[in-house]
Design a protein around this motif. Structure first.
Motif, PDB file in Angstrom:
ATOM      1  N   SER A  18      23.253  55.307  24.751  1.00  8.33           N
ATOM      2  CA  SER A  18      23.587  56.788  25.188  1.00  8.33           C
ATOM      3  C   SER A  18      22.031  57.149  25.830  1.00  8.33           C
ATOM      4  CB  SER A  18      23.997  57.150  24.023  1.00  8.33           C
ATOM      5  OG  SER A  18      23.037  56.918  23.246  1.00  8.33           O
ATOM      6  N   GLU A  19      22.570  58.236  26.770  1.00  9.48           N
ATOM      7  CA  GLU A  19      20.908  58.868  26.765  1.00  9.48           C
ATOM      8  C   GLU A  19      20.549  60.052  26.913  1.00  9.48           C
ATOM      9  OE1 GLU A  19      18.683  59.023  31.621  1.00  9.48           O
ATOM     10  OE2 GLU A  19      21.058  57.346  31.040  1.00  9.48           O
ATOM     11  N   THR A  20      19.878  60.954  26.372  1.00  6.18           N
ATOM     12  CA  THR A  20      19.759  62.370  26.802  1.00  6.18           C
ATOM     13  C   THR A  20      18.118  61.817  27.392  1.00  6.18           C
ATOM     14  OG1 THR A  20      18.641  61.989  24.091  1.00  6.18           O
ATOM     15  CG2 THR A  20      21.068  62.602  24.480  1.00  6.18           C
ATOM     16  N   SER A  21      17.886  63.194  27.201  1.00  8.63           N
ATOM     17  CA  SER A  21      16.821  63.010  27.509  1.00  8.63           C
ATOM     18  C   SER A  21      15.702  63.498  27.285  1.00  8.63           C
ATOM     19  CB  SER A  21      15.908  65.422  28.339  1.00  8.63           C
ATOM     20  OG  SER A  21      16.498  66.193  26.987  1.00  8.63           O
ATOM     21  N   GLU A  26      13.245  54.952  25.032  1.00 10.41           N
ATOM     22  CA  GLU A  26      13.806  54.493  24.180  1.00 10.41           C
ATOM     23  C   GLU A  26      15.294  53.322  24.953  1.00 10.41           C
ATOM     24  OE1 GLU A  26      13.300  56.981  23.677  1.00 10.41           O
ATOM     25  OE2 GLU A  26      12.176  57.685  21.510  1.00 10.41           O
ATOM     26  N   ARG A  27      15.980  54.310  25.324  1.00 12.17           N
ATOM     27  CA  ARG A  27      17.209  53.334  25.991  1.00 12.17           C
ATOM     28  C   ARG A  27      16.101  52.850  27.289  1.00 12.17           C
ATOM     29  NH1 ARG A  27      19.692  54.180  31.005  1.00 12.17           N
ATOM     30  NH2 ARG A  27      21.461  54.130  30.703  1.00 12.17           N
ATOM     31  N   GLU A  32      15.955  46.577  28.731  1.00 15.50           N
ATOM     32  CA  GLU A  32      14.919  45.803  28.637  1.00 15.50           C
ATOM     33  C   GLU A  32      14.533  44.143  27.700  1.00 15.50           C
ATOM     34  OE1 GLU A  32      10.559  47.945  28.505  1.00 15.50           O
ATOM     35  OE2 GLU A  32      11.073  48.091  31.507  1.00 15.50           O
ATOM     36  N   LEU A  33      15.572  44.630  26.642  1.00 14.26           N
ATOM     37  CA  LEU A  33      15.343  44.123  25.668  1.00 14.26           C
ATOM     38  C   LEU A  33      16.756  43.373  25.760  1.00 14.26           C
ATOM     39  CD1 LEU A  33      14.243  46.112  22.672  1.00 14.26           C
ATOM     40  CD2 LEU A  33      12.817  44.020  23.409  1.00 14.26           C
ATOM     41  N   GLY A  34      17.535  42.962  27.019  1.00 14.50           N
ATOM     42  CA  GLY A  34      19.037  43.009  26.485  1.00 14.50           C
ATOM     43  C   GLY A  34      20.399  43.720  26.298  1.00 14.50           C
ATOM     44  N   PHE A  35      19.723  44.668  26.022  1.00 13.55           N
ATOM     45  CA  PHE A  35      21.494  45.623  25.229  1.00 13.55           C
ATOM     46  C   PHE A  35      21.647  45.889  26.532  1.00 13.55           C
ATOM     47  CE2 PHE A  35      17.814  45.379  21.598  1.00 13.55           C
ATOM     48  CZ  PHE A  35      19.267  45.294  20.831  1.00 13.55           C
ATOM     49  N   ASP A  68      17.307  53.619  16.931  1.00 15.69           N
ATOM     50  CA  ASP A  68      17.369  53.045  18.305  1.00 15.69           C
ATOM     51  C   ASP A  68      19.298  52.366  18.290  1.00 15.69           C
ATOM     52  OD1 ASP A  68      14.909  53.721  18.610  1.00 15.69           O
ATOM     53  OD2 ASP A  68      14.521  52.093  18.290  1.00 15.69           O
ATOM     54  N   ALA A  69      19.574  51.898  16.850  1.00 11.74           N
ATOM     55  CA  ALA A  69      20.899  51.252  16.304  1.00 11.74           C
ATOM     56  C   ALA A  69      22.313  52.096  16.996  1.00 11.74           C
ATOM     57  CB  ALA A  69      21.116  50.120  15.918  1.00 11.74           C
ATOM     58  N   ALA A  70      21.933  53.650  16.867  1.00 15.31           N
ATOM     59  CA  ALA A  70      22.719  54.542  16.473  1.00 15.31           C
ATOM     60  C   ALA A  70      22.667  54.569  18.167  1.00 15.31           C
ATOM     61  CB  ALA A  70      22.296  55.468  15.936  1.00 15.31           C
ATOM     62  N   MET A  71      21.847  54.289  19.359  1.00 15.74           N
ATOM     63  CA  MET A  71      22.110  55.117  20.424  1.00 15.74           C
ATOM     64  C   MET A  71      23.357  53.793  21.687  1.00 15.74           C
ATOM     65  SD  MET A  71      18.064  55.831  21.679  1.00 15.74           S
ATOM     66  CE  MET A  71      18.478  55.261  23.555  1.00 15.74           C
ATOM     67  N   ILE A  72      23.301  52.551  20.887  1.00 10.72           N
ATOM     68  CA  ILE A  72      24.426  51.621  21.714  1.00 10.72           C
ATOM     69  C   ILE A  72      25.957  52.224  20.824  1.00 10.72           C
ATOM     70  CG2 ILE A  72      24.863  48.834  21.638  1.00 10.72           C
ATOM     71  CD1 ILE A  72      21.455  49.200  20.439  1.00 10.72           C
ATOM     72  N   GLU A  73      26.457  52.274  21.725  1.00  9.39           N
ATOM     73  CA  GLU A  73      28.104  52.599  21.076  1.00  9.39           C
ATOM     74  C   GLU A  73      28.331  51.131  21.729  1.00  9.39           C
ATOM     75  OE1 GLU A  73      29.063  55.832  24.018  1.00  9.39           O
ATOM     76  OE2 GLU A  73      27.707  56.870  23.099  1.00  9.39           O
ATOM     77  N   VAL A  74      29.505  50.234  20.546  1.00  3.33           N
ATOM     78  CA  VAL A  74      29.868  48.826  21.083  1.00  3.33           C
ATOM     79  C   VAL A  74      31.559  49.455  20.316  1.00  3.33           C
ATOM     80  CG1 VAL A  74      27.639  48.253  20.392  1.00  3.33           C
ATOM     81  CG2 VAL A  74      29.322  48.232  18.480  1.00  3.33           C
ATOM     82  N   LYS A  75      32.095  48.356  21.051  1.00  4.84           N
ATOM     83  CA  LYS A  75      33.281  48.272  20.510  1.00  4.84           C
ATOM     84  C   LYS A  75      33.686  46.762  19.932  1.00  4.84           C
ATOM     85  CE  LYS A  75      38.340  48.103  22.916  1.00  4.84           C
ATOM     86  NZ  LYS A  75      38.415  47.700  24.190  1.00  4.84           N
TER      87      LYS A  75
END
Length: 77
Positions: A18-21, A26-27, A32-35, A68-75
């Motif tokens: 997810s991206e906000t201004s 962080e995104r 860059e870390l591979g996420f 930071d992990a909360a920015m990553i949406e997963v299934k």
């Protein structure tokens, strides 16, 4: 579901970051870390008070703050 919500040992595939201004840097760092979309991740362990969490992806482990992990949406898989 967010990566921060996964249980220990649970596997998931990344849907998007997810991206906000406010969190563009962080995104970019997570990308860059591979996420990236389609990457399989799993939770290795959590710190005693829950933050940070250790995730496994692409053959290595990395610790992330829950924010930071909360920015990553997963299934879940």
């Amino acid at each position: 579901m967010r990566a921060s919500e996964l249980k220990i040992g649970q596997k998931a595939k990344i849907e998007k970051i997810s991206e906000t201004s406010a969190n563009k840097k962080e995104r970019l760092r997570l990308l860059e870390l591979g996420f990236v979309r389609g990457t399989e991740i799993s939770v290795v362990r959590r710190a005693p008070f829950g933050d940070p969490i250790e995730l496994s992806l692409r053959g290595y482990n990395i610790a992330l703050r829950c924010a930071d992990a909360a920015m990553i949406e997963v299934k879940s898989i």
